[in-house]
Design a protein around this motif. Structure first.
Motif, PDB file in Angstrom:
ATOM      1  N   GLY A 143      58.772  16.225  45.144  1.00 23.19           N
ATOM      2  CA  GLY A 143      59.621  15.969  44.263  1.00 23.19           C
ATOM      3  C   GLY A 143      60.240  17.195  43.498  1.00 23.19           C
ATOM      4  N   ASP A 144      59.418  18.368  43.885  1.00 23.25           N
ATOM      5  CA  ASP A 144      59.875  19.697  43.209  1.00 23.25           C
ATOM      6  C   ASP A 144      60.338  19.671  41.952  1.00 23.25           C
ATOM      7  OD1 ASP A 144      60.514  22.468  43.308  1.00 23.25           O
ATOM      8  OD2 ASP A 144      62.399  22.006  44.199  1.00 23.25           O
ATOM      9  N   PRO A 145      59.218  19.235  41.070  1.00 23.29           N
ATOM     10  CA  PRO A 145      59.024  19.121  39.629  1.00 23.29           C
ATOM     11  C   PRO A 145      59.767  20.480  38.889  1.00 23.29           C
ATOM     12  CG  PRO A 145      56.880  19.206  40.065  1.00 23.29           C
ATOM     13  CD  PRO A 145      57.562  18.887  41.449  1.00 23.29           C
ATOM     14  N   HIS A 146      59.572  21.604  39.548  1.00 22.03           N
ATOM     15  CA  HIS A 146      59.977  22.679  38.743  1.00 22.03           C
ATOM     16  C   HIS A 146      61.117  23.156  39.190  1.00 22.03           C
ATOM     17  CE1 HIS A 146      56.309  23.157  36.451  1.00 22.03           C
ATOM     18  NE2 HIS A 146      55.564  22.813  37.749  1.00 22.03           N
ATOM     19  N   HIS A 147      61.908  22.603  40.173  1.00 20.65           N
ATOM     20  CA  HIS A 147      63.408  22.755  40.545  1.00 20.65           C
ATOM     21  C   HIS A 147      63.360  24.242  41.192  1.00 20.65           C
ATOM     22  CE1 HIS A 147      64.341  19.291  38.522  1.00 20.65           C
ATOM     23  NE2 HIS A 147      64.005  19.925  37.400  1.00 20.65           N
ATOM     24  N   VAL A 148      62.585  24.353  42.216  1.00 18.09           N
ATOM     25  CA  VAL A 148      62.566  25.732  43.003  1.00 18.09           C
ATOM     26  C   VAL A 148      63.327  25.517  44.213  1.00 18.09           C
ATOM     27  CG1 VAL A 148      61.177  27.282  44.259  1.00 18.09           C
ATOM     28  CG2 VAL A 148      60.347  26.266  42.305  1.00 18.09           C
ATOM     29  N   SER A 149      64.727  25.998  44.352  1.00 21.62           N
ATOM     30  CA  SER A 149      65.462  25.955  45.439  1.00 21.62           C
ATOM     31  C   SER A 149      65.834  27.050  46.090  1.00 21.62           C
ATOM     32  CB  SER A 149      66.729  25.282  44.658  1.00 21.62           C
ATOM     33  OG  SER A 149      67.483  26.110  44.023  1.00 21.62           O
ATOM     34  N   GLY A 156      60.678  32.778  38.017  1.00 25.59           N
ATOM     35  CA  GLY A 156      61.231  31.942  36.883  1.00 25.59           C
ATOM     36  C   GLY A 156      60.114  32.112  35.778  1.00 25.59           C
ATOM     37  N   PRO A 157      60.312  31.955  34.661  1.00 22.14           N
ATOM     38  CA  PRO A 157      59.389  32.105  33.296  1.00 22.14           C
ATOM     39  C   PRO A 157      58.441  31.046  33.509  1.00 22.14           C
ATOM     40  CG  PRO A 157      61.583  31.692  32.380  1.00 22.14           C
ATOM     41  CD  PRO A 157      61.726  31.914  33.705  1.00 22.14           C
ATOM     42  N   GLY A 158      57.083  31.080  33.491  1.00 24.55           N
ATOM     43  CA  GLY A 158      56.192  30.341  33.206  1.00 24.55           C
ATOM     44  C   GLY A 158      55.771  29.645  34.523  1.00 24.55           C
ATOM     45  N   LEU A 159      56.554  30.014  35.790  1.00 30.99           N
ATOM     46  CA  LEU A 159      56.033  29.157  36.944  1.00 30.99           C
ATOM     47  C   LEU A 159      54.747  30.001  37.593  1.00 30.99           C
ATOM     48  CD1 LEU A 159      57.428  27.218  39.002  1.00 30.99           C
ATOM     49  CD2 LEU A 159      58.001  29.125  40.171  1.00 30.99           C
ATOM     50  N   LYS A 160      53.870  29.140  37.960  1.00 33.65           N
ATOM     51  CA  LYS A 160      52.471  29.647  38.599  1.00 33.65           C
ATOM     52  C   LYS A 160      52.860  29.743  39.981  1.00 33.65           C
ATOM     53  CE  LYS A 160      50.258  26.481  36.599  1.00 33.65           C
ATOM     54  NZ  LYS A 160      49.073  25.570  36.071  1.00 33.65           N
ATOM     55  N   VAL A 161      52.838  30.804  40.639  1.00 36.62           N
ATOM     56  CA  VAL A 161      52.935  31.235  42.066  1.00 36.62           C
ATOM     57  C   VAL A 161      51.658  31.507  42.747  1.00 36.62           C
ATOM     58  CG1 VAL A 161      54.507  32.509  43.651  1.00 36.62           C
ATOM     59  CG2 VAL A 161      55.375  31.415  41.662  1.00 36.62           C
ATOM     60  N   VAL A 162      51.249  31.409  43.996  1.00 34.09           N
ATOM     61  CA  VAL A 162      50.248  31.690  44.566  1.00 34.09           C
ATOM     62  C   VAL A 162      50.724  32.269  45.990  1.00 34.09           C
ATOM     63  CG1 VAL A 162      48.473  31.078  46.124  1.00 34.09           C
ATOM     64  CG2 VAL A 162      48.557  30.235  43.938  1.00 34.09           C
ATOM     65  N   LEU A 185      56.830  39.520  41.905  1.00 33.18           N
ATOM     66  CA  LEU A 185      56.166  38.647  41.234  1.00 33.18           C
ATOM     67  C   LEU A 185      54.814  38.903  40.808  1.00 33.18           C
ATOM     68  CD1 LEU A 185      56.749  35.845  44.329  1.00 33.18           C
ATOM     69  CD2 LEU A 185      58.086  36.006  42.029  1.00 33.18           C
ATOM     70  N   THR A 186      54.234  38.039  39.728  1.00 35.09           N
ATOM     71  CA  THR A 186      53.032  38.069  39.372  1.00 35.09           C
ATOM     72  C   THR A 186      52.184  36.620  39.712  1.00 35.09           C
ATOM     73  OG1 THR A 186      53.772  39.720  37.697  1.00 35.09           O
ATOM     74  CG2 THR A 186      51.359  38.895  37.448  1.00 35.09           C
ATOM     75  N   PRO A 187      51.642  36.704  40.970  1.00 32.87           N
ATOM     76  CA  PRO A 187      50.917  35.459  41.213  1.00 32.87           C
ATOM     77  C   PRO A 187      49.683  35.188  40.433  1.00 32.87           C
ATOM     78  CG  PRO A 187      50.533  37.222  42.864  1.00 32.87           C
ATOM     79  CD  PRO A 187      51.549  37.842  41.988  1.00 32.87           C
ATOM     80  N   VAL A 188      49.321  34.013  40.348  1.00 30.01           N
ATOM     81  CA  VAL A 188      48.115  33.663  39.508  1.00 30.01           C
ATOM     82  C   VAL A 188      47.039  33.711  40.543  1.00 30.01           C
ATOM     83  CG1 VAL A 188      49.278  31.765  38.055  1.00 30.01           C
ATOM     84  CG2 VAL A 188      48.306  31.301  40.404  1.00 30.01           C
TER      85      VAL A 188
END
Length: 276
Positions: A143-149, A156-162, A185-188
């Protein structure tokens, strides 16, 4: 994680047998001649192959797990008495294990760079061949709740990326894409292989990850994939080779042939891999 000429039967008269045998000996190629055919290519006649048995050990990139497991099962059915065992992981880790003397018959790497660690160490039996290609996508929760397109949305601010670790092919590809786009990017976390990166998204420990399209397809229903045009700049070539110290060299060659065959390619493209 690639075909011998028909024999010509000659009939000679008994009275001229000696002369004919002499002529035949003069025309025959010596053993080990460069005209001798190499390893049988995919699709060769099965009747010409020796009966295979025993275990063939395959070290393969983690992203090949689903497709190679399927091919291993088919190999065992085609060659009763054989067993295919796999070690899946980051290509860099597997290459280091091979260089360190780990017992393996075949190596399939997710990039030419990680394969080079094996060929440079003289552990390959011959020149590796490309059998598939793979491309990055962005994995998100269903459902892509964080709207990553797009790729830029990962910043984007607050987005946790791996991301995968840069020593791993998926990580090296991600770094190439990010550098080309000027995106920081600053990955988690940095994961040791692509499967671990997907798992972080599945467990909701990350909102998004840069992974292969094949791994998103394998985790269908648990993650979704977002394609982005920048990924075309970092498509990975997958290479495979039998190893010089293979304990089951004949089975190793046969498994490589299956991977490169039309049947193998069908399995790989069905899993989302691109043709070489």
């Amino acid at each position: 994680m690639t075909r011998p000429a028909p024999r010509i039967r000659r009939t000679v008269r008994l009275a001229a047998a000696a002369a004919a045998l002499t002529a035949l000996g003069a025309c025959s190629s010596p053993a080990g001649s460069s005209d001798s055919p190499g390893p049988p290519a995919a699709g060769g006649a099965a009747s010409a192959s020796p009966k295979l048995s025993g275990t063939v050990t395959v070290f393969a990139a983690a992203s090949l797990k689903e497709s190679f497991t399927t091919l291993g099962e088919r190999f065992e059915k085609q060659h009763p008495g054989t067993e295919v065992t796999f070690s899946f992981g980051g290509s860099d880790t597997l290459a280091a294990s091979i260089a360190g003397g780990a017992p393996a018959d075949v190596f399939a790497a997710a990039s030419p760079a990680t394969m080079a660690a094996v060929t440079d160490g003289k552990a390959a039996a011959r020149t590796p061949v490309t059998f598939a290609r793979n491309q990055l996508v962005i994995a998100t929760a269903p459902g892509d709740p964080h709207h990553v397109s797009s790729l830029k949305d990962l910043a984007g601010p607050g987005l946790k990326v791996v991301l995968c670790a840069e020593e791993v092919p998926c990580g090296a590809a991600a770094r190439k894409v990010l550098d080309a786009s000027g995106l920081e990017l600053t990955p988690v976390s940095y994961e040791e292989n692509v499967k671990s990166a997907v798992t972080k998204v599945v467990l909701k420990e990350a909102d998004a990850a840069l992974v292969y399209r094949t791994d998103v397809q394998a985790a269908a229903g648990k993650v979704e994939g977002v394609e982005f045009p920048e990924s075309a700049a970092a498509i990975n070539d997958y290479r495979i080779v039998p190893l010089k110290n293979a304990r089951n060299a004949e089975a190793a060659e046969a498994f490589v042939a299956l991977v490169r065959s039309a049947e193998g390619r069908k399995v790989l493209t069905g899993a989302g891999f691109l043709k070489p």
